[in-house]
Design an enzyme around this catalytic site. Structure first.
Site, mmCIF file in Angstrom:
data_model
loop_
_atom_site.group_PDB
_atom_site.id
_atom_site.type_symbol
_atom_site.label_atom_id
_atom_site.label_comp_id
_atom_site.label_asym_id
_atom_site.label_seq_id
_atom_site.Cartn_x
_atom_site.Cartn_y
_atom_site.Cartn_z
ATOM 1 N N GLN A 131 -4.209 -5.326 6.930
ATOM 2 C CA GLN A 131 -4.931 -6.324 6.694
ATOM 3 C C GLN A 131 -5.005 -7.866 7.131
ATOM 4 O O GLN A 131 -5.616 -8.597 6.990
ATOM 5 C CB GLN A 131 -4.985 -6.406 5.077
ATOM 6 C CG GLN A 131 -5.081 -5.273 4.369
ATOM 7 C CD GLN A 131 -6.483 -4.630 4.460
ATOM 8 O OE1 GLN A 131 -7.586 -5.397 4.920
ATOM 9 N NE2 GLN A 131 -6.669 -3.546 4.024
ATOM 10 N N HIS A 184 0.801 -1.135 0.030
ATOM 11 C CA HIS A 184 -0.120 0.045 0.151
ATOM 12 C C HIS A 184 0.985 1.145 -0.180
ATOM 13 O O HIS A 184 1.977 1.152 0.590
ATOM 14 C CB HIS A 184 -0.959 0.079 1.159
ATOM 15 C CG HIS A 184 -1.860 0.938 1.428
ATOM 16 N ND1 HIS A 184 -1.690 2.365 1.688
ATOM 17 C CD2 HIS A 184 -3.095 1.094 1.014
ATOM 18 C CE1 HIS A 184 -2.739 2.943 1.844
ATOM 19 N NE2 HIS A 184 -3.693 2.062 1.315
ATOM 20 N N LYS A 223 -10.309 -0.811 10.437
ATOM 21 C CA LYS A 223 -10.242 -1.903 9.549
ATOM 22 C C LYS A 223 -10.640 -3.177 10.503
ATOM 23 O O LYS A 223 -10.939 -4.267 10.031
ATOM 24 C CB LYS A 223 -8.965 -2.157 8.666
ATOM 25 C CG LYS A 223 -8.719 -1.181 7.798
ATOM 26 C CD LYS A 223 -7.551 -1.398 7.003
ATOM 27 C CE LYS A 223 -6.908 -0.255 6.309
ATOM 28 N NZ LYS A 223 -7.677 0.247 5.136
ATOM 29 N N CYS A 280 -4.466 2.207 -3.786
ATOM 30 C CA CYS A 280 -3.295 2.865 -2.966
ATOM 31 C C CYS A 280 -2.494 1.996 -3.362
ATOM 32 O O CYS A 280 -1.446 1.512 -2.428
ATOM 33 C CB CYS A 280 -3.665 3.153 -1.648
ATOM 34 S SG CYS A 280 -4.827 4.624 -1.390
HETATM 35 C C1 LIG Z 1 -2.257 -2.910 3.561
HETATM 36 C C2 LIG Z 1 -2.714 -1.733 4.154
HETATM 37 N N1 LIG Z 1 -1.652 -0.751 4.633
HETATM 38 C C3 LIG Z 1 -2.058 0.462 4.971
HETATM 39 C C4 LIG Z 1 -3.266 0.864 4.774
HETATM 40 C C5 LIG Z 1 -3.497 2.306 5.222
HETATM 41 O O1 LIG Z 1 -4.394 2.229 6.251
HETATM 42 P P1 LIG Z 1 -4.827 3.799 6.795
HETATM 43 O O2 LIG Z 1 -5.548 4.460 5.884
HETATM 44 O O3 LIG Z 1 -5.591 3.189 7.790
HETATM 45 O O4 LIG Z 1 -3.444 4.618 7.581
HETATM 46 C C6 LIG Z 1 -4.097 0.172 4.063
HETATM 47 C C7 LIG Z 1 -5.614 0.670 3.963
HETATM 48 O O5 LIG Z 1 -6.366 0.271 2.835
HETATM 49 C C8 LIG Z 1 -4.001 -1.007 3.787
HETATM 50 O O6 LIG Z 1 -4.668 -1.718 3.131
#
Ligand SMILES: Cc1ncc(COP(=O)(O)O)c(C=O)c1O
Length: 406
Positions: free
Chosen positions: A201, A119, A224, A364
């Site tokens: 995740q 991400h 999440k 993302c």
């Molecule tokens: C694997 C992973 N890392 C990081 C994030 C970022 O999470 P946050 O927006 O809560 O910082 C996400 C969000 O979808 C994600 O799926």
């Protein structure tokens, strides 16, 4: 015990408000059970005071509940409570590591390794840090079956590798990385190399023991895992955290302040400057209790059943290609897919007409989509409240959309 997702749905008030809702976007954010909403409301209606400062009852109660949440979360992921830091989200947790540990330890020509499946929140901080420090950023690719190319990762570890940052589970492929094995192999090749895991995740969907994984830092987001938005967790090794510089300066993180210097608290409070999201942290504690009541093994087993069901149902859709591993033990409940020339955004829009929520785009994870030479994917993701009827509705909706779009 098997999980009955139709019964579970009754704990989520949104399904009462929107009975037709087919929510298949839990990878972006999960829905919230009543117990979480109640815990958050109770703070505001029954003991809405700031923490640490007050010597009156409601402030003491708020402090106790806030710190109890830290203990609950530490137990949930098997981490030392003093190494459990509350931040805003996974993104902030990773930026904290980059700006505190990274800024101090990464120097010219050092190596940072990340992967193509990250991400942006576990990619861009390392890209920017490597630019700032003139360090070398290496990005590890995939095997033909959409798994991390670990053999290549191991080959890239050198005495100059300062850190490896990787996801526990990819938010597009649903690929589950064997973090324990990977960490052990990295440390065998370079014992000084830090291993930073993005668990955004993983923690919501499977039993995670951070101590057992052996990594140095592990980050995840409350929203999440049935908790409120605005809270994230960074878990780190306490001895490492105590040697790190604070990430932000101000109130709450200070022991004493003199005109020309300050003494900081130890971890975790050293990293929690200012008034935190008190209600959110307390409600995350309630989310963890809810997940524990259902059982993480039951959640994973349920998701596996839904994955198998979805694979079966998806087989009948012409030109549909699943972007991710098909081995059930390496796959989380995240289905990214393409359908010939059908654009993912058009598909998502048509599904929305029937209250079916999926994602479309690069999620993302642009480096991954560039690597795979795909502009966008559609993504359906599952959780403990996902039923086989939800999958049936999705498949029906996808077939209807194909007719309209081709
Ligand atoms: C694997 C992973 N890392 C990081 C994030 C970022 O999470 P946050 O927006 O809560 O910082 C996400 C969000 O979808 C994600 O799926």
């Amino acid at each position: 015990m098997t999980l009955n997702s139709a019964t579970v749905k009754k704990d989520f008030p949104i399904f009462k408000a929107l009975p037709k809702l087919v929510y298949l976007d839990s990878t972006a954010t999960s829905l919230k059970p009543s117990s979480v909403v109640t815990a958050e409301t109770e703070y505001y209606t029954k003991y809405s005071a700031n923490i640490f400062r007050g010597i009156y009852k409601i402030s003491e109660k708020a402090t106790k509940e806030y710190e109890n949440s830290r203990i609950k979360i530490a137990r949930f992921v098997d981490a030392d409570p003093n190494g459990v830091i509350f931040v805003r989200n996974t993104t902030e947790a990773i930026n904290l590591i980059a700006q505190s540990w990274g800024n101090e330890h990464i120097n010219y020509s050092d190596e940072i390794i990340t992967t193509v499946m990250e991400h942006h929140s576990n990619f861009v901080p390392w890209q920017q840090l490597s630019k700032q420090k003139k360090a070398v950023l290496k990005t590890i690719g995939l095997t033909p079956d959409f798994m991390l190319d670990t053999e290549n990762l191991y080959r890239e570890i050198t005495p100059k590798t300062k850190l490896v940052a990787l996801a526990h589970i990819s938010n597009v492929l649903g690929a589950i990385n064997q973090i324990k094995k990977i960490t052990a192999e990295i440390k065998r090749r370079n014992p000084n190399c830090m291993v930073i895991v993005d668990g955004a995740q993983a923690v919501p969907h499977m039993k995670v023991s951070i101590k057992d994984l052996g990594c140095d830092f592990y980050a995840f987001s409350s929203h999440k895992m049935l908790g409120p938005t605005g809270v994230g967790v960074l878990c780190g090794k306490v001895d490492v955290l105590n040697k790190m510089k604070p990430y932000q300066y101000g109130g709450e993180m200070i022991e004493a302040v003199y005109p020309d210097y300050s003494d900081f608290k130890k971890s975790p409070h050293k990293f929690e400057a200012g008034t935190p999201h008190i209600a959110g942290v307390i409600a995350l504690g309630a989310a963890v209790e809810y997940l524990q009541k259902i059982g993480m093994e039951n959640i994973r087993d349920h998701e596996k059943k839904i994955i198998v069901y979805a694979f079966k149902k998806f087989k009948g859709i012409p030109h549909l290609k699943i972007i991710g591993p098909t081995d059930i033990d390496s796959k989380a409940g995240i289905f990214a897919f393409t359908i010939g020339h059908v654009h993912a955004h058009d598909l998502a829009q048509i599904l929305d007409e029937d209250d079916i929520c999926i994602r479309a785009g690069h999620h993302c994870a642009m480096p991954l989509h560039l690597n795979l030479k795909i502009a966008a994917t559609a993504r359906a993701s599952f959780y403990l409240y996902t039923t086989t009827q939800d999958i049936d509705a999705l498949v029906l909706g996808v077939k209807k959309s194909i007719k309209l779009l081709t």
